[in-house]
Write a protein that holds these residues in place. Structure first.
Motif, PDB file in Angstrom:
ATOM      1  N   ARG A   1     -13.083   9.109 -28.041  1.00 30.10           N
ATOM      2  CA  ARG A   1     -12.705   8.384 -28.948  1.00 30.10           C
ATOM      3  C   ARG A   1     -12.306   6.933 -28.225  1.00 30.10           C
ATOM      4  NH1 ARG A   1      -9.298  12.409 -30.961  1.00 30.10           N
ATOM      5  NH2 ARG A   1      -7.325  11.046 -30.459  1.00 30.10           N
ATOM      6  N   LEU A   2     -11.846   6.738 -26.966  1.00 26.10           N
ATOM      7  CA  LEU A   2     -11.426   5.721 -26.096  1.00 26.10           C
ATOM      8  C   LEU A   2     -12.826   4.952 -25.749  1.00 26.10           C
ATOM      9  CD1 LEU A   2      -8.281   6.657 -24.363  1.00 26.10           C
ATOM     10  CD2 LEU A   2      -8.457   5.449 -26.450  1.00 26.10           C
ATOM     11  N   GLY A   3     -13.787   5.735 -26.060  1.00 27.11           N
ATOM     12  CA  GLY A   3     -15.035   5.127 -25.223  1.00 27.11           C
ATOM     13  C   GLY A   3     -15.302   5.341 -23.773  1.00 27.11           C
ATOM     14  N   LEU A   4     -14.610   6.379 -23.244  1.00 29.26           N
ATOM     15  CA  LEU A   4     -14.706   6.532 -21.876  1.00 29.26           C
ATOM     16  C   LEU A   4     -16.008   7.640 -21.667  1.00 29.26           C
ATOM     17  CD1 LEU A   4     -10.784   7.262 -21.008  1.00 29.26           C
ATOM     18  CD2 LEU A   4     -12.424   5.278 -20.481  1.00 29.26           C
ATOM     19  N   GLN A   5     -16.455   7.667 -20.402  1.00 28.18           N
ATOM     20  CA  GLN A   5     -17.707   8.307 -20.413  1.00 28.18           C
ATOM     21  C   GLN A   5     -17.677   8.960 -18.777  1.00 28.18           C
ATOM     22  OE1 GLN A   5     -21.130   6.081 -20.718  1.00 28.18           O
ATOM     23  NE2 GLN A   5     -20.918   5.856 -22.980  1.00 28.18           N
ATOM     24  N   GLY A   6     -17.943  10.481 -18.763  1.00 30.19           N
ATOM     25  CA  GLY A   6     -17.610  11.031 -17.514  1.00 30.19           C
ATOM     26  C   GLY A   6     -16.365  11.244 -16.999  1.00 30.19           C
ATOM     27  N   SER A   7     -16.219  11.432 -15.493  1.00 30.83           N
ATOM     28  CA  SER A   7     -14.794  11.574 -14.974  1.00 30.83           C
ATOM     29  C   SER A   7     -14.459  10.521 -14.214  1.00 30.83           C
ATOM     30  CB  SER A   7     -15.199  12.851 -14.079  1.00 30.83           C
ATOM     31  OG  SER A   7     -16.066  12.771 -13.188  1.00 30.83           O
ATOM     32  N   ALA A   8     -15.116   9.522 -14.145  1.00 28.09           N
ATOM     33  CA  ALA A   8     -14.399   8.290 -13.570  1.00 28.09           C
ATOM     34  C   ALA A   8     -13.226   8.195 -13.838  1.00 28.09           C
ATOM     35  CB  ALA A   8     -15.442   7.050 -13.558  1.00 28.09           C
ATOM     36  N   PRO A   9     -12.045   7.676 -12.845  1.00 33.14           N
ATOM     37  CA  PRO A   9     -10.725   7.485 -13.447  1.00 33.14           C
ATOM     38  C   PRO A   9     -10.541   6.380 -14.399  1.00 33.14           C
ATOM     39  CG  PRO A   9     -11.105   6.865 -10.903  1.00 33.14           C
ATOM     40  CD  PRO A   9     -12.455   7.472 -11.520  1.00 33.14           C
ATOM     41  N   ALA A  10      -9.677   6.630 -15.185  1.00 32.47           N
ATOM     42  CA  ALA A  10      -9.419   5.396 -16.472  1.00 32.47           C
ATOM     43  C   ALA A  10      -8.513   4.638 -16.202  1.00 32.47           C
ATOM     44  CB  ALA A  10      -9.671   6.056 -17.697  1.00 32.47           C
ATOM     45  N   ILE A  11      -8.471   3.348 -16.165  1.00 30.52           N
ATOM     46  CA  ILE A  11      -7.229   2.516 -16.022  1.00 30.52           C
ATOM     47  C   ILE A  11      -6.881   2.166 -17.445  1.00 30.52           C
ATOM     48  CG2 ILE A  11      -6.324   0.232 -15.364  1.00 30.52           C
ATOM     49  CD1 ILE A  11      -8.591   0.330 -13.154  1.00 30.52           C
ATOM     50  N   LEU A  12      -5.710   2.264 -17.889  1.00 28.65           N
ATOM     51  CA  LEU A  12      -5.063   2.012 -19.274  1.00 28.65           C
ATOM     52  C   LEU A  12      -4.025   0.906 -19.370  1.00 28.65           C
ATOM     53  CD1 LEU A  12      -5.024   2.651 -22.293  1.00 28.65           C
ATOM     54  CD2 LEU A  12      -2.812   4.086 -21.457  1.00 28.65           C
ATOM     55  N   SER A  13      -4.529  -0.231 -20.141  1.00 25.59           N
ATOM     56  CA  SER A  13      -3.526  -1.314 -20.457  1.00 25.59           C
ATOM     57  C   SER A  13      -3.342  -1.364 -22.050  1.00 25.59           C
ATOM     58  CB  SER A  13      -4.108  -2.622 -19.928  1.00 25.59           C
ATOM     59  OG  SER A  13      -3.218  -3.549 -20.580  1.00 25.59           O
ATOM     60  N   ALA A  14      -1.936  -1.072 -22.499  1.00 28.47           N
ATOM     61  CA  ALA A  14      -1.661  -1.073 -23.784  1.00 28.47           C
ATOM     62  C   ALA A  14      -0.799  -2.128 -24.311  1.00 28.47           C
ATOM     63  CB  ALA A  14      -0.985   0.231 -24.036  1.00 28.47           C
ATOM     64  N   ALA A  15      -1.127  -3.323 -24.561  1.00 34.75           N
ATOM     65  CA  ALA A  15      -0.075  -4.168 -24.676  1.00 34.75           C
ATOM     66  C   ALA A  15      -0.865  -5.356 -25.870  1.00 34.75           C
ATOM     67  CB  ALA A  15      -0.025  -5.065 -23.342  1.00 34.75           C
ATOM     68  N   LYS A  16      -0.177  -6.436 -26.134  1.00 32.57           N
ATOM     69  CA  LYS A  16      -0.606  -7.431 -26.878  1.00 32.57           C
ATOM     70  C   LYS A  16      -1.565  -8.103 -26.071  1.00 32.57           C
ATOM     71  CE  LYS A  16       3.597  -7.660 -29.684  1.00 32.57           C
ATOM     72  NZ  LYS A  16       5.011  -8.185 -30.063  1.00 32.57           N
ATOM     73  N   PHE A  17      -2.747  -8.845 -26.636  1.00 29.79           N
ATOM     74  CA  PHE A  17      -3.155  -9.484 -25.988  1.00 29.79           C
ATOM     75  C   PHE A  17      -3.007 -11.064 -26.053  1.00 29.79           C
ATOM     76  CE2 PHE A  17      -7.186  -6.676 -26.900  1.00 29.79           C
ATOM     77  CZ  PHE A  17      -6.853  -5.806 -26.097  1.00 29.79           C
ATOM     78  N   GLU A  18      -2.060 -11.533 -25.092  1.00 30.61           N
ATOM     79  CA  GLU A  18      -1.519 -12.784 -25.345  1.00 30.61           C
ATOM     80  C   GLU A  18      -1.253 -13.230 -23.797  1.00 30.61           C
ATOM     81  OE1 GLU A  18       2.140 -12.282 -27.478  1.00 30.61           O
ATOM     82  OE2 GLU A  18       3.088 -11.384 -25.869  1.00 30.61           O
ATOM     83  N   PRO A  19      -1.181 -14.392 -23.367  1.00 32.73           N
ATOM     84  CA  PRO A  19      -1.317 -15.008 -22.143  1.00 32.73           C
ATOM     85  C   PRO A  19      -0.242 -14.320 -21.245  1.00 32.73           C
ATOM     86  CG  PRO A  19      -1.856 -16.837 -23.694  1.00 32.73           C
ATOM     87  CD  PRO A  19      -1.489 -15.630 -24.301  1.00 32.73           C
ATOM     88  N   ARG A  20       1.071 -14.153 -21.882  1.00 33.91           N
ATOM     89  CA  ARG A  20       2.178 -13.769 -20.959  1.00 33.91           C
ATOM     90  C   ARG A  20       1.736 -12.255 -20.326  1.00 33.91           C
ATOM     91  NH1 ARG A  20       6.682 -10.708 -22.157  1.00 33.91           N
ATOM     92  NH2 ARG A  20       6.221 -10.818 -24.338  1.00 33.91           N
ATOM     93  N   LYS A  21       0.687 -11.592 -21.105  1.00 29.94           N
ATOM     94  CA  LYS A  21       0.629 -10.317 -20.743  1.00 29.94           C
ATOM     95  C   LYS A  21      -0.534 -10.133 -19.791  1.00 29.94           C
ATOM     96  CE  LYS A  21       3.478  -8.240 -23.824  1.00 29.94           C
ATOM     97  NZ  LYS A  21       4.570  -7.076 -23.250  1.00 29.94           N
ATOM     98  N   ARG A  22      -1.254 -11.341 -19.296  1.00 27.68           N
ATOM     99  CA  ARG A  22      -2.316 -11.664 -18.497  1.00 27.68           C
ATOM    100  C   ARG A  22      -3.372 -10.321 -18.499  1.00 27.68           C
ATOM    101  NH1 ARG A  22      -0.704 -15.029 -13.914  1.00 27.68           N
ATOM    102  NH2 ARG A  22       1.376 -16.169 -14.626  1.00 27.68           N
TER     103      ARG A  22
END
Length: 406
Positions: A216-237
């Motif tokens: 559902r997240l759009g991940l494919q295969g077993s390669a490790p997944a990095i997650l960022s869960a935040a507002k898309f605003e400049p302070r969050k970089r």
């Protein structure tokens, strides 16, 4: 009074807050059911229940967990259904005066100082001789314009003198209070925490369930997944995380990146992916509270590269799912939850090369990820609601003693 007798006292405590918050409401319910406290939340607004517009997310947000269960919520007047967060006078609630004067509370906790209603609440506590405690998220690493700091410091020094005690959310917050001249004995550790039990339980899933969430997240295969869960605003970089990922990809590091959230920078981020031909990046959109634990558990590393961040409760959530965490050193939680804990790394905010360097060993070494995962779960296990309850009871007892109450 003997210590054993004190432990049996069921104090009545009120929390003054702007609105029901997904992180605080479960804490209030825990304090009601497990800490020997009768908890009332005095809310200035209900906009988080009716789906008010969240500027950071760039959309209306209504949380999908029950924010009113397990304690007594009390909304301040009919205008609570119309108030929205804004400037100092956006939250004016004269109803607080009567609610606190009538409440016969053993202590009142005022969260913050940014609104006129906070002044009303403090005045009501002083007029009724109710012990009053302060809680905030600030720390010395937060940057403000010099002119603003020059005005703010003397005003807050006077404001703090009226309080009986202070609830420090972490080490950086406690240092801030001490820098304002508050004696150490009036500062009590009430850590910033999430509902660890809920997140840990919801994060447990079978391999088949995890595979479905990854799909559902759009991940494919077993390669490790990095997650960022935040507002898309400049302070969050988020753009800097995307650039660090691009550099790692150019080096041949196999990984995937999930940028969960929404906000003003979303078109910019998607354009950056297209312009540079960055592979394996997914944008699943805003993810609400009920689904978040499974999303954390479906990924492998969590990153929060923000600057000027008071705390960063998403880090707590990710650790509950056993994720290694990479955070900038400007985040308020870095010292307590990450630095030196073996569960990830910190890096200087804005240093993309350092961010990539912190990520690299966790992405290429599965054994390092597993070790960091275990360290995250162990560390967050000692930073939860049980510690909040212990610190709050200590603070209430000390505040009442400070006022000369038995």
């Amino acid at each position: 009074m003997p210590e054993a007798a004190v432990a049996q006292v069921r104090w009545r405590v009120a929390f003054v807050n702007t609105h029901p918050i997904q992180y605080f409401a479960p804490l209030y319910a825990h304090l009601q059911s497990h800490a020997g406290l009768d908890v009332t939340a005095l809310y200035l607004s209900d906009f988080s229940l009716r789906g008010g517009h969240d500027k950071g997310f760039g959309r209306a947000v209504a949380w999908d967990i029950d924010l009113l269960a397990g304690y007594k919520p009390e909304f301040m007047g009919q205008r609570a259904s119309r108030r929205q967060l804004g400037g100092y006078f956006s939250m004016v609630a004269p109803e607080l005066w009567g609610a606190i004067r009538r409440g016969n509370f053993d202590a009142v906790v005022i969260h913050g100082h940014n609104f006129a209603a906070h002044q009303v609440a403090l005045a009501a506590c002083l007029a009724s001789a109710t012990p009053v405690l302060h809680r905030s998220e600030t720390h010395l690493g937060l940057r403000r314009p010099r002119w603003k700091e020059a005005i703010r410091r003397p005003l807050l020094s006077r404001w703090y003198r009226a309080f009986d005690g202070f609830l420090a959310i972490g080490s950086a917050n406690a240092r801030y209070y001490r820098s304002m001249g508050i004696p150490a004995e009036r500062i009590h550790r009430v850590p910033y925490a999430v509902d660890n039990e809920r997140f840990m339980a919801a994060a447990r899933q079978s391999g088949e369930s995890r595979a479905r969430v990854r799909e559902r997240l759009g991940l494919q295969g077993s390669a490790p997944a990095i997650l960022s869960a935040a507002k898309f605003e400049p302070r969050k970089r988020p753009d800097e995380l995307l650039e660090a990922f691009r550099r790692l990809q150019q080096e041949g590091v196999e990984a995937q990146l999930v940028l969960a959230g929404s906000g003003q920078m979303e078109p910019q981020l998607k354009a950056m992916v297209a312009r540079h031909g960055i592979r394996n990046v997914s944008f699943p959109g805003f993810i609400n509270q009920a689904e978040l634990p499974q999303v954390y558990a479906a990924c492998d590393v969590f990153v929060l590269p923000s600057d000027n961040e008071p705390w960063g409760l998403a880090v707590n959530e990710a650790m509950c799912a056993g994720l290694p965490v990479i955070v900038s050193g400007e985040i308020g939680c870095a010292e307590d939850l990450v630095a030196g804990g073996g569960n990830g790394a910190t890096f200087p905010a804005g240093d993309i090369a350092a961010l990539a360097g912190a990520l690299r060993p966790l992405l290429v070494d599965e054994g390092a990820r597993r070790q960091a995962s275990r360290a995250s779960a162990l560390r967050i296990g000692a930073w939860g609601y049980a510690q909040c309850a212990e610190g709050l009871r200590e603070a209430i007892g000390a505040a009442r003693a400070h006022r000369g109450f038995a």
